[in-house]
Design a protein around this motif. Structure first.
Motif, PDB file in Angstrom:
ATOM      1  N   MET A 136      89.066  41.482   3.722  1.00  0.00           N
ATOM      2  CA  MET A 136      89.781  40.771   4.778  1.00  0.00           C
ATOM      3  C   MET A 136      90.720  41.724   5.500  1.00  0.00           C
ATOM      4  O   MET A 136      91.308  42.606   4.895  1.00  0.00           O
ATOM      5  N   ASP A 137      90.897  41.510   6.811  1.00  0.00           N
ATOM      6  CA  ASP A 137      91.762  42.395   7.583  1.00  0.00           C
ATOM      7  C   ASP A 137      93.242  42.150   7.305  1.00  0.00           C
ATOM      8  O   ASP A 137      94.065  43.015   7.475  1.00  0.00           O
ATOM      9  N   ASN A 138      93.603  40.966   6.877  1.00  0.00           N
ATOM     10  CA  ASN A 138      94.983  40.638   6.566  1.00  0.00           C
ATOM     11  C   ASN A 138      94.937  39.558   5.496  1.00  0.00           C
ATOM     12  O   ASN A 138      94.611  38.416   5.785  1.00  0.00           O
ATOM     13  N   PRO A 181      94.162  36.060   7.206  1.00  0.00           N
ATOM     14  CA  PRO A 181      92.973  36.797   7.633  1.00  0.00           C
ATOM     15  C   PRO A 181      92.365  36.244   8.929  1.00  0.00           C
ATOM     16  O   PRO A 181      92.305  35.035   9.128  1.00  0.00           O
TER      17      PRO A 181
END
Length: 139
Positions: A111-113, A117
């Motif tokens: 996941m990017d964040n 996400p």
């Protein structure tokens, strides 16, 4: 219960079966606690042919490093099961018995964040260029 992997002439797992403890005891009067691998192999051969080759495998990975699966290789010298080589450039780590790429997977896979996400970041291996190819999928 005990699990047994059938191995072909190339040491590839072609079947995995479950054998009752009572079918692998040293003799009918003994309990499951006296189970042995030879008894299980003899039972497998009685079911599927005297010319078949069997090796015990452990569902929890207690023996032979991991549970055998169809298509896996059995290395009798090291007494382990491992997956087939995914790409020609990957090397088998003989400590973990896992194939490793010549270039490490980038750290941002996933996941990017994690808190909020917005995208899934995935990588696939490009054997021709010996590199990871990034794909980002919006969530």
């Amino acid at each position: 219960m005990a699990h047994f992997a059938q191995i072909d002439s190339d040491s590839i797992v072609i079947n995995v079966i479950v054998v009752a403890d009572s079918d692998s005891a040293k003799d009918a009067s003994q309990s499951w606690s006296t189970w042995n691998e030879a008894g299980g192999i003899a039972f497998c051969k009685s079911l599927l042919g005297a010319d078949t080759n069997w090796v015990q495998t452990s569902f929890n990975g207690n023996i032979r490093f991991r549970y055998a699966g169809i298509g896996m290789k059995f290395d009798s010298t090291n007494d382990v099961f491992y997956e087939p080589q995914p790409y020609a450039s990957w090397v088998l780590n003989t400590s973990t018995w896992i194939w490793e790429p010549p270039v490490a997977l980038p750290d941002d896979a996933g996941m990017d964040n994690m808190e909020n996400p917005t995208a899934l970041i995935e990588y696939s291996w490009d054997e021709d260029n010996l590199a990871w190819v990034k794909t980002t999928t919006p969530l």
